[in-house]
Write a protein that holds these residues in place. Structure first.
Motif, mmCIF file in Angstrom:
data_model
loop_
_atom_site.group_PDB
_atom_site.id
_atom_site.type_symbol
_atom_site.label_atom_id
_atom_site.label_comp_id
_atom_site.label_asym_id
_atom_site.label_seq_id
_atom_site.Cartn_x
_atom_site.Cartn_y
_atom_site.Cartn_z
ATOM 1 N N ALA A 67 0.830 -1.208 0.000
ATOM 2 C CA ALA A 67 0.000 0.000 0.000
ATOM 3 C C ALA A 67 0.866 1.260 0.000
ATOM 4 O O ALA A 67 0.535 2.249 -0.667
ATOM 5 N N SER A 68 1.982 1.231 0.726
ATOM 6 C CA SER A 68 2.863 2.406 0.742
ATOM 7 C C SER A 68 3.495 2.626 -0.623
ATOM 8 O O SER A 68 3.698 3.767 -1.053
ATOM 9 N N PHE A 69 3.794 1.531 -1.328
ATOM 10 C CA PHE A 69 4.323 1.661 -2.691
ATOM 11 C C PHE A 69 3.276 2.257 -3.623
ATOM 12 O O PHE A 69 3.579 3.106 -4.467
ATOM 13 N N ARG A 70 2.020 1.816 -3.480
ATOM 14 C CA ARG A 70 0.949 2.390 -4.295
ATOM 15 C C ARG A 70 0.847 3.899 -4.052
ATOM 16 O O ARG A 70 0.630 4.679 -4.992
ATOM 17 N N GLU A 71 1.013 4.312 -2.801
ATOM 18 C CA GLU A 71 0.981 5.750 -2.489
ATOM 19 C C GLU A 71 2.147 6.483 -3.150
ATOM 20 O O GLU A 71 2.002 7.604 -3.623
ATOM 21 N N GLU A 72 3.302 5.832 -3.168
ATOM 22 C CA GLU A 72 4.478 6.421 -3.838
ATOM 23 C C GLU A 72 4.199 6.615 -5.329
ATOM 24 O O GLU A 72 4.520 7.645 -5.918
ATOM 25 N N TYR A 115 0.373 -9.229 -9.993
ATOM 26 C CA TYR A 115 0.423 -8.136 -10.971
ATOM 27 C C TYR A 115 1.234 -6.974 -10.415
ATOM 28 O O TYR A 115 1.967 -6.333 -11.152
ATOM 29 N N ILE A 116 1.107 -6.741 -9.111
ATOM 30 C CA ILE A 116 1.960 -5.733 -8.500
ATOM 31 C C ILE A 116 3.421 -6.094 -8.740
ATOM 32 O O ILE A 116 4.297 -5.224 -8.767
ATOM 33 N N ASP A 117 3.676 -7.380 -8.980
ATOM 34 C CA ASP A 117 5.041 -7.868 -9.220
ATOM 35 C C ASP A 117 5.714 -7.136 -10.378
ATOM 36 O O ASP A 117 6.905 -6.826 -10.316
ATOM 37 N N TYR A 118 4.948 -6.870 -11.453
ATOM 38 C CA TYR A 118 5.531 -6.180 -12.604
ATOM 39 C C TYR A 118 5.980 -4.769 -12.216
ATOM 40 O O TYR A 118 7.010 -4.277 -12.679
ATOM 41 N N THR A 119 5.183 -4.118 -11.386
ATOM 42 C CA THR A 119 5.516 -2.742 -11.022
ATOM 43 C C THR A 119 6.681 -2.707 -10.036
ATOM 44 O O THR A 119 7.556 -1.842 -10.134
ATOM 45 N N LEU A 120 6.691 -3.643 -9.092
ATOM 46 C CA LEU A 120 7.824 -3.731 -8.175
ATOM 47 C C LEU A 120 9.100 -4.041 -8.950
ATOM 48 O O LEU A 120 10.163 -3.455 -8.694
ATOM 49 N N ALA A 121 8.986 -4.974 -9.895
ATOM 50 C CA ALA A 121 10.158 -5.348 -10.689
ATOM 51 C C ALA A 121 10.633 -4.197 -11.567
ATOM 52 O O ALA A 121 11.837 -4.029 -11.798
ATOM 53 N N LEU A 122 9.702 -3.407 -12.065
ATOM 54 C CA LEU A 122 10.095 -2.281 -12.917
ATOM 55 C C LEU A 122 10.974 -1.289 -12.175
ATOM 56 O O LEU A 122 11.836 -0.640 -12.776
ATOM 57 N N THR A 123 10.787 -1.166 -10.860
ATOM 58 C CA THR A 123 11.659 -0.261 -10.120
ATOM 59 C C THR A 123 13.098 -0.782 -10.138
ATOM 60 O O THR A 123 14.049 0.005 -10.086
#
Length: 560
Positions: A235-240, A489-497
Motif C-alpha cells: 500500500a505504501s508503494f501504491r501511495e508512492e 500483478y503488483i510484481d511487474y511494477t515492483l520489478a520495474l523499479t
C-alpha cells in the motif's frame, strides 16, 4: 528428442507416485542424521521435478492449441489429479520443516527455499483438494473463452491476439473500429466472465475461511511468496506511485495526444504513439529470429550460446494462430535443463518487447539451472520480472537491428514512456484485487464500480467514450492474472523499479549493468526479493522516494 515439439512426458501413475512419496516421507520423518536428511531432500526434489515436468508440458500443449480435444482431455486429467500431488508435496515439505536436521538443511540449501515451503504448507489442507480442482477447471474455462475469439473486422476473422496492429494503425477510424469490435465481442460475453470470476472469488474465499484465514488476501500473499513484506508495504508503494508517477504519467498522456495530433487521448489512441505510425519490426517472424541471433551474439555474456541452443532445440513458439491461447510466458523444464518461450507475434513493437521480456526469464532460469533444488531455480515472481524487464532495457543498443536507426531512437522513447505509464495501471490492478477479496460477496456491478474507482485514482487518462465493455467498468476482464493468479500483478511494477535501475545504470556504465544483470540471473531463487536487489546494489521499492530519481531521469530523457 530432436525438437521440443517431439518432447513427451507421460502422465504419472498417481498410485505409484503416492507409494514413492510415502516411502520418502517415512524416511524423512525417521532420520536425525543431517547427511541423510540432505540426501533424502535431494531424492524428493528429483521426484518432484518429474511431476512438475508433466504439469508444465500439459499446460503448454493446451495453450498451443486450445481446440485439440486430446490436449484438453490431458489438461482436465492433470487438473483433477494435481490437488492430490499438492497434498503429497505439502506433507514432504512439512516433514522437512519439522526435521531435527533443519539447521543443517538450511545451511546446505539456504534459508529462502524453506521460507517458500512454509508459505506452501500454510496454504494447503487436504480438505480443499476438490476446491482446488474446481478452481483449475474455472481457470481452464476462462482460458478457453479467451482463446475462442473469432471476431470479424476489416474483412478478416481475428483472435484477440490479432488486434494490436489495428489498434496501432495511423488511421484513427481503424483504431477506433478495431477497439470497438473487440469491445463488443467481450461485452457480449461479459456475463460469462463475471460468472467465472464470481465463482472463483467465492471459491477462494471459502477455502481461505476453511483453513482459518480472515480473508483470501492472506492466502494470496502466502501463495505469491511475499517474504519480508505484506499489504502495508505494498500500500505504501501504491501511495508512492500515486504521488510521484501518476502526475508524470498524465504529462506523458498529454504529450502523446499532442504528438499524434488529437485533442483528447481516447482509449483507442493509447497504443498509437507516433504520427508516422508506431515503429514496427522491419521483417517477419523468421527475419526477427535472425536479428535476435545477431543481437544476442553481440551481447555475449552467455546470451549468445544460450540463444543458439534454444533455436536448435525448437524451444520458441512465437507465431499467432487460430486456437492458440493469447499471451506470452516462459517455462523451465528441470529434466530437460532448458526453458521454453511462448508468444503471439502480430507484427508490432509488442513482438520485440514480449520476446526480449520472455528471453530475460529464459536466460535467468537457464543461468540458475545448477541451483541444488527445483524451487531454487526461479526467484519469487516480483524478482523474476526484474530479469525480464531488465533485459528489455539492456537490449536498447541493438534495436537498430529490428527497426532501423532513426526509428529505433523513437522506439526507445516509446518503450520508456509506456513502461512508466504502465506502473499506475499495474498498481490499479493490485488495489482492485485487494478491494475484491476484502468484499468477496460483491455483485458483478459492484466489482465494476470498484474498478471505475481504481481508474479514476490511478489512470485518469483512460477515456472510453461509449465502448461497451470498458465503459461498463469491465476493462479488467481480459487481464488474465486477475483470474488465474490472484495478487500476481503488483510484481511487474515492483520489478520495474529494479529494471529501471538497470536502465539508469546502463546509461553511464553499460559493462557494469551487464555484470550485475548476469550475477542476478545466476542467483536464481537462492535469496529473497529484497536480498536480491541488495546483492546487486539496487534500492528497494519500499524505501521512501524509491521512484524519485528514476522519474527525474526519465523526465529529462522524455521531455527534453
Amino acid at each position: 528428442m530432436n525438437a521440443f515439439s517431439d518432447y513427451k512426458v507421460p502422465a504419472p501413475d498417481y498410485t505409484e507416485m503416492k507409494t514413492r512419496y510415502e516411502d520418502l516421507l517415512r524416511r524423512i520423518q525417521n532420520t536425525d542424521d543431517p547427511e541423510e536428511a540432505i540426501s533424502l531432500t535431494l531424492e524428493w526434489d528429483a521426484l518432484y521435478s518429474e511431476v512438475k515436468e508433466w504439469y508444465s508440458l500439459t499446460e503448454i500443449r493446451f495453450t498451443q492449441d486450445t481446440t485439440n480435444p486430446d490436449y484438453k482431455a490431458a489438461l482436465d486429467h492433470r487438473d483433477s489429479e494435481w490437488p492430490k500431488y499438492i497434498n503429497l508435496q505439502t506433507r514432504i515439505k512439512e516433514a522437512i520443516l519439522a526435521s531435527p536436521c533443519i539447521d543443517a538443511l538450511e545451511e546446505r540449501f539456504k534459508r529462502q527455499v524453506f521460507e517458500l515451503w512454509r508459505c506452501d504448507a500454510a496454504t494447503f489442507d487436504p480438505s480443499i483438494e476438490k476446491d482446488l480442482e474446481k478452481e483449475a477447471q474455472l481457470e481452464s474455462e476462462y482460458t478457453a473463452l479467451l482463446g475462442s475469439a473469432q471476431i470479424e473486422f476489416g474483412g478478416e476473422t481475428l483472435t484477440l491476439s490479432d488486434f494490436p496492429p489495428y489498434q496501432e494503425n495511423p488511421d484513427r477510424a481503424i483504431r477506433e473500429g478495431a477497439t470497438r469490435a473487440r469491445s463488443e465481442w467481450l461485452h457480449e460475453r461479459a456475463g460469462d466472465f463475471d460468472r467465472i470470476y464470481g465463482e472463483m472469488v467465492s471459491l477462494r474465499n471459502r477455502m481461505a475461511e476453511g483453513m482459518g484465514f480472515r480473508s483470501y488476501t492472506e492466502v494470496g500473499y502466502l501463495k505469491m511468496h511475499r517474504i519480508g513484506y505484506g499489504p502495508e508495504e505494498v500500500a505504501s508503494f501504491r501511495e508512492e506511485v500515486l504521488r510521484e508517477l501518476v502526475p508524470f504519467a498524465l504529462e506523458l498522456a498529454d504529450q502523446q495526444a499532442e504528438t499524434i495530433g488529437v485533442e483528447s487521448l481516447m482509449f483507442w489512441d493509447r497504443n498509437f504513439r507516433s504520427p508516422k505510425g508506431n515503429p514496427v519490426p522491419l521483417g517477419d517472424h523468421d527475419w526477427m529470429v535472425e536479428r535476435a541471433r545477431e543481437m544476442f551474439g553481440a551481447m555475449g555474456n552467455g546470451l549468445d550460446g544460450f540463444f543458439d541452443e534454444m533455436l536448435e532445440m525448437g524451444l520458441l513458439d512465437l507465431k499467432s494462430r487460430k486456437g492458440k491461447a493469447p499471451g506470452g510466458y516462459c517455462e523451465f523444464f528441470t529434466q530437460l535443463g532448458m526453458p521454453f518461450i511462448y508468444a503471439n507475434f502480430n507484427g508490432t513493437q509488442h513482438d520485440v518487447d514480449v520476446f526480449t521480456h520472455e528471453m530475460g526469464h529464459a536466460f535467468q532460469s537457464w543461468s540458475s539451472r545448477k541451483q541444488p533444488l527445483t524451487d531454487m531455480i526461479w526467484p519469487t515472481i516480483e524478482a523474476c520480472e526484474i530479469h525480464s524487464m531488465g533485459l528489455e532495457f539492456l537490449t536498447w543498443p541493438y534495436m537498430d537491428l529490428f527497426y532501423g536507426g532513426d526509428r529505433a531512437d523513437e522506439l526507445r522513447r516509446i518503450h520508456l514512456a509506456s513502461s512508466l505509464s504502465f506502473i499506475p495501471y499495474g498498481v490499479a490492478v493490485d488495489h482492485f484485487q485487494h478491494e475484491v477479496y476484502d468484499a468477496p460477496d460483491c455483485s458483478p456491478d459492484q466489482r465494476a464500480e470498484k474498478w471505475r474507482e481504481m481508474e479514476k485514482t490511478y489512470v485518469p487518462w483512460f477515456q472510453y467514450g461509449d465502448l461497451p465493455q470498458e465503459s461498463s467498468g469491465r476493462m479488467w476482464q481480459t487481464q488474465s492474472h486477475i483470474f488465474g493468479a490472484p495478487f500476481y500483478y503488483i510484481d511487474y511494477t515492483l520489478a520495474l523499479t529494479g529494471a529501471l535501475q538497470f536502465w539508469k545504470l546502463a546509461r553511464t556504465d553499460r559493462d557494469e549493468a551487464m555484470k550485475r544483470y548476469v550475477a542476478l540471473c545466476q542467483l536464481g531463487g537462492s535469496l529473497s526479493y529484497a536480498e536480491l536487489l541488495t546483492s546487486v546494489g539496487f534500492a528497494s521499492p519500499f524505501e521512501p522516494g524509491c521512484l524519485k530519481e528514476v522519474v527525474s531521469d526519465a523526465r529529462e530523457f522524455l521531455l527534453r
